[in-house]
Write a protein that holds these residues in place. Structure first.
Motif, PDB file in Angstrom:
ATOM      1  N   ARG A 156       0.724  -1.269   0.130  1.00  0.00           N
ATOM      2  CA  ARG A 156       0.028   0.074  -0.129  1.00  0.00           C
ATOM      3  C   ARG A 156       0.955   1.256  -0.103  1.00  0.00           C
ATOM      4  O   ARG A 156       1.468   1.672   0.975  1.00  0.00           O
ATOM      5  CB  ARG A 156      -0.938   0.040   1.166  1.00  0.00           C
ATOM      6  CG  ARG A 156      -1.813   0.958   1.402  1.00  0.00           C
ATOM      7  CD  ARG A 156      -2.681   0.810   2.708  1.00  0.00           C
ATOM      8  NE  ARG A 156      -3.607   1.769   2.875  1.00  0.00           N
ATOM      9  CZ  ARG A 156      -4.567   1.849   3.667  1.00  0.00           C
ATOM     10  NH1 ARG A 156      -4.819   1.090   4.238  1.00  0.00           N
ATOM     11  NH2 ARG A 156      -5.484   2.975   3.494  1.00  0.00           N
ATOM     12  N   THR A 157       0.903   1.890  -1.165  1.00  0.00           N
ATOM     13  CA  THR A 157       1.595   3.144  -1.151  1.00  0.00           C
ATOM     14  C   THR A 157       0.904   4.472  -0.796  1.00  0.00           C
ATOM     15  O   THR A 157      -0.623   4.236  -0.359  1.00  0.00           O
ATOM     16  CB  THR A 157       2.289   3.509  -2.463  1.00  0.00           C
ATOM     17  OG1 THR A 157       1.499   3.565  -3.393  1.00  0.00           O
ATOM     18  CG2 THR A 157       3.104   2.287  -2.829  1.00  0.00           C
ATOM     19  N   ALA A 164      -2.052   4.408  -3.962  1.00  0.00           N
ATOM     20  CA  ALA A 164      -2.063   3.246  -4.888  1.00  0.00           C
ATOM     21  C   ALA A 164      -1.838   1.887  -4.223  1.00  0.00           C
ATOM     22  O   ALA A 164      -1.075   1.963  -3.077  1.00  0.00           O
ATOM     23  CB  ALA A 164      -1.377   3.525  -6.095  1.00  0.00           C
ATOM     24  N   TYR A 165      -2.446   0.838  -4.741  1.00  0.00           N
ATOM     25  CA  TYR A 165      -1.932  -0.401  -4.324  1.00  0.00           C
ATOM     26  C   TYR A 165      -0.945  -1.062  -5.350  1.00  0.00           C
ATOM     27  O   TYR A 165      -1.091  -0.818  -6.610  1.00  0.00           O
ATOM     28  CB  TYR A 165      -2.933  -1.365  -4.116  1.00  0.00           C
ATOM     29  CG  TYR A 165      -3.915  -1.171  -2.771  1.00  0.00           C
ATOM     30  CD1 TYR A 165      -3.440  -1.582  -1.977  1.00  0.00           C
ATOM     31  CD2 TYR A 165      -5.263  -0.660  -3.106  1.00  0.00           C
ATOM     32  CE1 TYR A 165      -4.201  -1.441  -0.630  1.00  0.00           C
ATOM     33  CE2 TYR A 165      -6.105  -0.457  -2.086  1.00  0.00           C
ATOM     34  CZ  TYR A 165      -5.496  -0.878  -0.587  1.00  0.00           C
ATOM     35  OH  TYR A 165      -6.188  -0.686   0.358  1.00  0.00           O
ATOM     36  N   ARG A 166       0.122  -1.571  -5.122  1.00  0.00           N
ATOM     37  CA  ARG A 166       1.130  -2.298  -5.648  1.00  0.00           C
ATOM     38  C   ARG A 166       1.123  -3.619  -5.805  1.00  0.00           C
ATOM     39  O   ARG A 166       1.407  -4.244  -4.664  1.00  0.00           O
ATOM     40  CB  ARG A 166       2.331  -1.792  -5.659  1.00  0.00           C
ATOM     41  CG  ARG A 166       3.668  -2.376  -6.539  1.00  0.00           C
ATOM     42  CD  ARG A 166       4.812  -1.673  -6.467  1.00  0.00           C
ATOM     43  NE  ARG A 166       4.603  -0.177  -7.564  1.00  0.00           N
ATOM     44  CZ  ARG A 166       5.222   0.597  -7.413  1.00  0.00           C
ATOM     45  NH1 ARG A 166       6.615   0.630  -6.805  1.00  0.00           N
ATOM     46  NH2 ARG A 166       5.107   1.897  -8.288  1.00  0.00           N
ATOM     47  N   GLN A 181       3.654  -6.549 -12.402  1.00  0.00           N
ATOM     48  CA  GLN A 181       3.417  -5.580 -11.311  1.00  0.00           C
ATOM     49  C   GLN A 181       2.369  -4.660 -11.675  1.00  0.00           C
ATOM     50  O   GLN A 181       2.359  -4.222 -12.655  1.00  0.00           O
ATOM     51  CB  GLN A 181       4.635  -4.921 -11.040  1.00  0.00           C
ATOM     52  CG  GLN A 181       4.723  -3.648 -10.132  1.00  0.00           C
ATOM     53  CD  GLN A 181       5.862  -2.848  -9.701  1.00  0.00           C
ATOM     54  OE1 GLN A 181       7.028  -3.390  -9.737  1.00  0.00           O
ATOM     55  NE2 GLN A 181       5.534  -1.487 -10.009  1.00  0.00           N
ATOM     56  N   ASP A 218      -0.137  -1.527 -10.677  1.00  0.00           N
ATOM     57  CA  ASP A 218      -0.291  -0.429  -9.780  1.00  0.00           C
ATOM     58  C   ASP A 218      -1.937   0.056  -9.826  1.00  0.00           C
ATOM     59  O   ASP A 218      -2.261   0.246 -11.152  1.00  0.00           O
ATOM     60  CB  ASP A 218       0.479   0.800  -9.851  1.00  0.00           C
ATOM     61  CG  ASP A 218       2.172   0.463  -9.717  1.00  0.00           C
ATOM     62  OD1 ASP A 218       2.087  -0.329  -8.755  1.00  0.00           O
ATOM     63  OD2 ASP A 218       2.807   1.273 -10.293  1.00  0.00           O
ATOM     64  N   ASP A 257      -5.245   2.762  -8.645  1.00  0.00           N
ATOM     65  CA  ASP A 257      -5.497   3.664  -7.528  1.00  0.00           C
ATOM     66  C   ASP A 257      -6.370   3.286  -6.330  1.00  0.00           C
ATOM     67  O   ASP A 257      -7.281   2.691  -6.376  1.00  0.00           O
ATOM     68  CB  ASP A 257      -6.279   4.896  -8.488  1.00  0.00           C
ATOM     69  CG  ASP A 257      -6.561   5.969  -7.845  1.00  0.00           C
ATOM     70  OD1 ASP A 257      -7.617   6.170  -7.247  1.00  0.00           O
ATOM     71  OD2 ASP A 257      -5.567   6.976  -7.766  1.00  0.00           O
ATOM     72  N   SER A 277      -0.696   1.338 -13.880  1.00  0.00           N
ATOM     73  CA  SER A 277       0.330   0.803 -14.745  1.00  0.00           C
ATOM     74  C   SER A 277       0.394  -0.827 -14.485  1.00  0.00           C
ATOM     75  O   SER A 277      -0.004  -1.308 -13.352  1.00  0.00           O
ATOM     76  CB  SER A 277       1.706   1.482 -14.310  1.00  0.00           C
ATOM     77  OG  SER A 277       2.044   0.995 -13.164  1.00  0.00           O
TER      78      SER A 277
END
Length: 113
Positions: A81-82, A85-87, A99, A101, A103, A111
């Motif tokens: 969790r950034t 966004a979630y990665r 990978q 990403d 929102d 992406s």
């Protein structure tokens, strides 16, 4: 004696008739000090809270993984969790690293790498 009981009865009736209803108020202690909050604002408050919750609502990690799976992720290794966004890092159907990403508020795919 009758006069005394009648006087007390009249006094009680006058007191009830002339008293004004009490208005409920609350106090709020905050950075600006202490302030009195009128009843009207107390009634509006739950609606405002609900609006704020809807503004801050975001998708869950589980929903983010579902979206990532739609983008080609087969096995999920990590979900990070950034700030916005979630990665999701994992492996696609060919065995390559992938990978995605996503929102956190809208669930939009930002992406895919």
């Amino acid at each position: 004696m009758k006069m005394r009981a009648w006087t007390y009865g009249a006094l009680a009736a006058a007191t009830l008739a002339l008293s004004t209803p009490a208005m409920s108020q609350s106090i709020q202690i905050g950075p600006g000090g202490i302030r009195v909050v009128p009843e009207e604002q107390l009634r509006e408050r739950p609606e405002r809270r609900e609006e704020r919750r809807q503004d801050r609502r975001e998708i869950s990690e589980r929903e983010a993984v579902r979206i990532a799976r739609q983008e080609g992720v087969r096995e999920v290794d990590t979900v990070r969790r950034t700030r916005g966004a979630y990665r999701i890092v994992g492996i696609d159907r060919r065995g390559d690293d992938i990978q995605v990403d996503i929102d956190r508020r809208s669930g939009a795919v930002l992406s895919v790498r």
